[in-house]
Design an enzyme around this catalytic site. Sequence first.
Site, short mmCIF file in Angstrom:
data_model
loop_
_atom_site.label_atom_id
_atom_site.label_comp_id
_atom_site.label_asym_id
_atom_site.label_seq_id
_atom_site.Cartn_x
_atom_site.Cartn_y
_atom_site.Cartn_z
N GLY A 38 -16.18 14.45 1.46
CA GLY A 38 -15.08 13.39 1.42
C GLY A 38 -14.37 13.33 2.78
CD GLU A 39 -13.65 17.81 6.19
OE1 GLU A 39 -14.20 17.61 7.43
OE2 GLU A 39 -13.12 18.89 6.03
NE ARG A 96 5.90 0.36 -1.37
CZ ARG A 96 5.17 0.56 -2.37
NH1 ARG A 96 5.69 -0.18 -3.52
NH2 ARG A 96 3.92 0.70 -2.52
CG HIS A 130 9.50 -2.24 3.02
ND1 HIS A 130 9.37 -3.18 2.08
CD2 HIS A 130 9.89 -1.51 2.93
CE1 HIS A 130 10.37 -2.84 1.06
NE2 HIS A 130 10.74 -1.59 1.48
CG ASP A 169 14.39 -7.03 -2.57
OD1 ASP A 169 14.35 -7.70 -1.57
OD2 ASP A 169 13.25 -6.33 -3.23
CE LYS A 192 13.91 -4.99 -6.22
NZ LYS A 192 12.42 -5.36 -5.62
NE ARG A 194 11.61 -0.93 -6.52
CZ ARG A 194 10.62 -1.61 -7.12
NH1 ARG A 194 10.05 -1.10 -8.35
NH2 ARG A 194 10.04 -2.89 -6.91
CG ASP A 218 9.35 -9.23 -1.93
OD1 ASP A 218 9.82 -8.58 -0.79
OD2 ASP A 218 9.66 -8.72 -3.05
CB THR A 223 4.05 -2.51 -10.23
OG1 THR A 223 5.64 -2.76 -10.16
CG2 THR A 223 3.98 -1.20 -9.93
C1 R5P Z 1 11.01 -4.07 -2.36
O1 R5P Z 1 12.09 -3.71 -1.31
C2 R5P Z 1 9.94 -4.98 -1.79
O2 R5P Z 1 10.21 -5.79 -0.71
C3 R5P Z 1 9.11 -5.46 -2.95
O3 R5P Z 1 9.95 -6.26 -3.74
C4 R5P Z 1 8.61 -4.41 -3.94
O4 R5P Z 1 8.08 -3.45 -3.07
C5 R5P Z 1 7.52 -5.07 -4.88
O5 R5P Z 1 7.10 -4.00 -5.62
P1 R5P Z 1 6.94 -4.32 -7.20
O6 R5P Z 1 5.97 -5.47 -7.10
O7 R5P Z 1 6.23 -3.10 -7.71
O8 R5P Z 1 8.22 -4.75 -7.78
#
Ligand code: R5P
Length: 312
Positions: A38-39, A96, A130, A169, A192, A194, A218, A223
């Site tokens: 796997g390396e 992130r 990000h 957000d 928002k 989390r 965004d 997810t």
């Molecule tokens: C958050 O700060 C990012 O800008 C995205 O909104 C976030 O990472 C999206 O993640 P998910 O689709 O899991 O909600």
Amino acid sequence: MDKLAVFSGNAHRELANSICAGLNVKLQDAFVSKFSEGEIRVKINENVRGKDVFVVQPTCPPSNDNLMELLIMIDALRRASAQRITAVIPYFGYARQDRKDQPRVPITAKLVANLLTTAGANRVLTMDLHAGQIQGFFDIPVDHLFSVGVFVDYFSKMNIKDLVAVSPDVGSIKMARAYAKRVSAGLAIIDKRRVSPEKAEAMHILGDVEGKNVIIVDDLISTGSSLIEAVIALKKAKAKAIYAAITHGVLSGPAIERIDKCDGLEKLLISDSIPLTAEKKHPKIVVLSVATLLAEAIKRIHNEESVSCLFD
Ligand code: R5P
């Protein structure tokens, strides 16, 4: 352009080939594979002495393999006497975790920046980080592109009236403002929270969306929780057609299922910073290419020209 050499790992060869087509050069030959355990195993099959080398490799899932490929390719290129190595990272993963917001957590964005520099990268070309401040984690030049122009061109052709750009957000307000300015739209922000890495909750909407067509803007969809919560909140607030323009389509875990079940969402526009695998294709998802933008940036960096016109 004879000193220019573009290489790719396995993360997104299709994008690397499109960039090369835009530059009118051939993608250079490198063997990037794995040993049986796997390396990562790399061999650069071209002479790169004195060359201005660009390695195209988004650090998208499988993030660890893609990141290691990039680091090992840079190491090989440096040891092969490349004159300058630019890591072209259309999607910069591990971004992130960019601050210590709880005790005993890492800052992976800084760790990755250190790894790239240690491997031998001389510069970085990336897009829609990000958080813009991640540029400061590098002590080498970073060219940070924005994909807004590519998405705005698409929306302009649709000629949608009464538009509002919505940031799901606080982190994406700047991006939403850039859209609002370019398509002469209003601006709204969702408060928002989390709850867990897979679950976000939209609390309030700041701004007027009633009877308006909206674009949720965004940097990334993972997810899909943030997007779906935003759509539900906007529907409740009586928004009309709801579109989303999200640069990096990570689309992990339940994302596709959530998009499929989300009645209120007309279209999700993503860029090709990350390859969209067959199982992630969905009739609501439209992919817009950023290859021309990246090719132009590479050409300008190679020719020692300013890239700031690409930010307009
Ligand atoms: C958050 O700060 C990012 O800008 C995205 O909104 C976030 O990472 C999206 O993640 P998910 O689709 O899991 O909600």
